[in-house]
Design a protein around this motif. Structure first.
Motif, PDB file in Angstrom:
ATOM      1  N   ALA A 172     -86.166 130.092   9.513  1.00 29.31           N
ATOM      2  CA  ALA A 172     -85.076 130.892  10.091  1.00 29.31           C
ATOM      3  C   ALA A 172     -85.214 132.356   9.701  1.00 29.31           C
ATOM      4  O   ALA A 172     -85.016 133.262  10.529  1.00 29.31           O
ATOM      5  N   ASP A 217     -88.032 133.857  11.706  1.00 23.41           N
ATOM      6  CA  ASP A 217     -87.626 134.096  13.095  1.00 23.41           C
ATOM      7  C   ASP A 217     -86.728 135.317  13.186  1.00 23.41           C
ATOM      8  O   ASP A 217     -86.854 136.125  14.126  1.00 23.41           O
ATOM      9  N   ARG A 275     -86.813 124.992   6.381  1.00 27.80           N
ATOM     10  CA  ARG A 275     -86.015 125.445   7.526  1.00 27.80           C
ATOM     11  C   ARG A 275     -85.440 126.842   7.288  1.00 27.80           C
ATOM     12  O   ARG A 275     -85.396 127.672   8.193  1.00 27.80           O
ATOM     13  N   ARG A 276     -84.994 127.105   6.050  1.00 25.63           N
ATOM     14  CA  ARG A 276     -84.481 128.444   5.734  1.00 25.63           C
ATOM     15  C   ARG A 276     -85.587 129.486   5.859  1.00 25.63           C
ATOM     16  O   ARG A 276     -85.362 130.584   6.366  1.00 25.63           O
TER      17      ARG A 276
END
Length: 312
Positions: free
Chosen positions: A288, A291, A284-285
């Motif tokens: 992120a 993105d 997830r990091r």
């Protein structure tokens, strides 16, 4: 441990577990391996070569007593457990690859587990020839591991609807029986387990972390897809500790030899769960950060280019 638990309960529990594995397998699970040859090859190298080498290094570093050292090596030689499929599903791994790896590893382990066990006995317990897995005992391992799997696959082939209906009850029964048997084993040998827990807890946790890490990061280093690497990680990190316990106690007749697998079999579920959540958080990091980088690139592209002279 009581003789009934050792000679009857543990083999029955393992037999039901392996039967359940067979009920979930098709011939296609073996042929599917050809779809991900690189992932399968790397996972097998990790399982058969890297893990025993790492375990051997840990055993030497921790200076374990000979019988516990052999027990650790036997654990390292054990194939992945069927619970790996559950963890792979939970953390978005390639469950189909897990099933194929479990099937393949269960076959290969019939040959590699006796080999690694005998080499460990020769190194750590020279002169302990009577403890080794000779041909008759290797055939016994073959019967314990493969016959229930083959029976389960035959049932699925002949009566697929019945196999589907029995899949969940067999899984539940195997878990219940295993919990009862292992609980009885712990109670019967609580003093011996507590006596060795201190020197086994840390090494088994470290070995589990190393197994999970090797199973994930080595395939990723060789550009294997993330979902396949997750499947490989849990397949390699979640060993079939029950198999190691059964072979130690019923085939080799040595309770102390089974202690590393018993401790690992309890702790690995918590370690694997923490590892899975760690992988998810890291992913997830990374998403992120990607993105954010994409957003910054788009923002920079939208800025008007400088250099035009304004009105005087």
């Amino acid at each position: 441990m009581g003789s009934a638990l050792t000679t009857i309960g543990l083999p029955v529990a393992l037999g039901i577990i392996m039967l359940g594995l067979g009920l979930s397998l098709r011939v296609g699970d073996f042929t599917r391996i050809a779809k991900h040859p690189r992932a399968v090859f790397i996972a097998l190298v990790c399982q058969l070569l890297i893990l025993p080498a790492l375990c051997f290094g840990l055993v030497l570093a921790f200076n374990l007593p000979p019988v516990l050292a052999v027990g650790m090596m036997m654990l390292a030689a054990s194939p992945g457990g069927s619970t790996a499929n559950l963890y792979s599903h939970l953390f978005r791994g390639d469950v189909a690859l897990n099933i194929s790896l479990t099937a393949l590893n269960s076959v290969i382990a019939v040959f590699t587990l006796p080999l690694i066990t005998n080499l460990a006995i020769a190194y750590f317990m020279p002169g302990g020839d009577t403890l080794g897995l000779q041909l008759s005992k290797t055939i016994e391992v073959f019967a314990i591991v493969l016959l229930p799997v083959a029976l389960g696959m035959f049932v699925r082939w002949q009566w697929p609807a019945f196999a589907d209906s029995m899949d969940k009850p067999v899984r539940v029964a195997s878990v219940v029986i295993l919990i009862v048997v292992i609980t009885g084993a712990i109670v019967s040998n609580l003093d011996m387990l507590l006596e060795n827990l201190g020197q086994l807890a840390l090494i088994t946790v470290l070995f589990c972390l190393l197994s999970l890490s090797v199973g994930f990061f080595v395939p990723r280093f060789f550009k294997v897809g993330r979902t396949q690497a997750i499947a490989s990680s849990f397949e390699i990190g979640i060993h079939n500790a029950t198999l190691a316990i059964v072979i130690a106690q019923t085939v080799l007749g040595n309770i102390e030899l089974s202690l590393p697998a018993a401790v690992y079999g309890v702790l690995m579920f918590f370690v694997a769960l923490a590892f899975g959540f760690g992988l998810r958080a890291a992913h997830r990091r990374a998403d992120a950060a990607e993105d954010a980088a994409r957003s910054n690139t788009a923002s920079d592209a939208a800025q008007p280019s400088g250099g035009a002279a304004g009105p005087v």
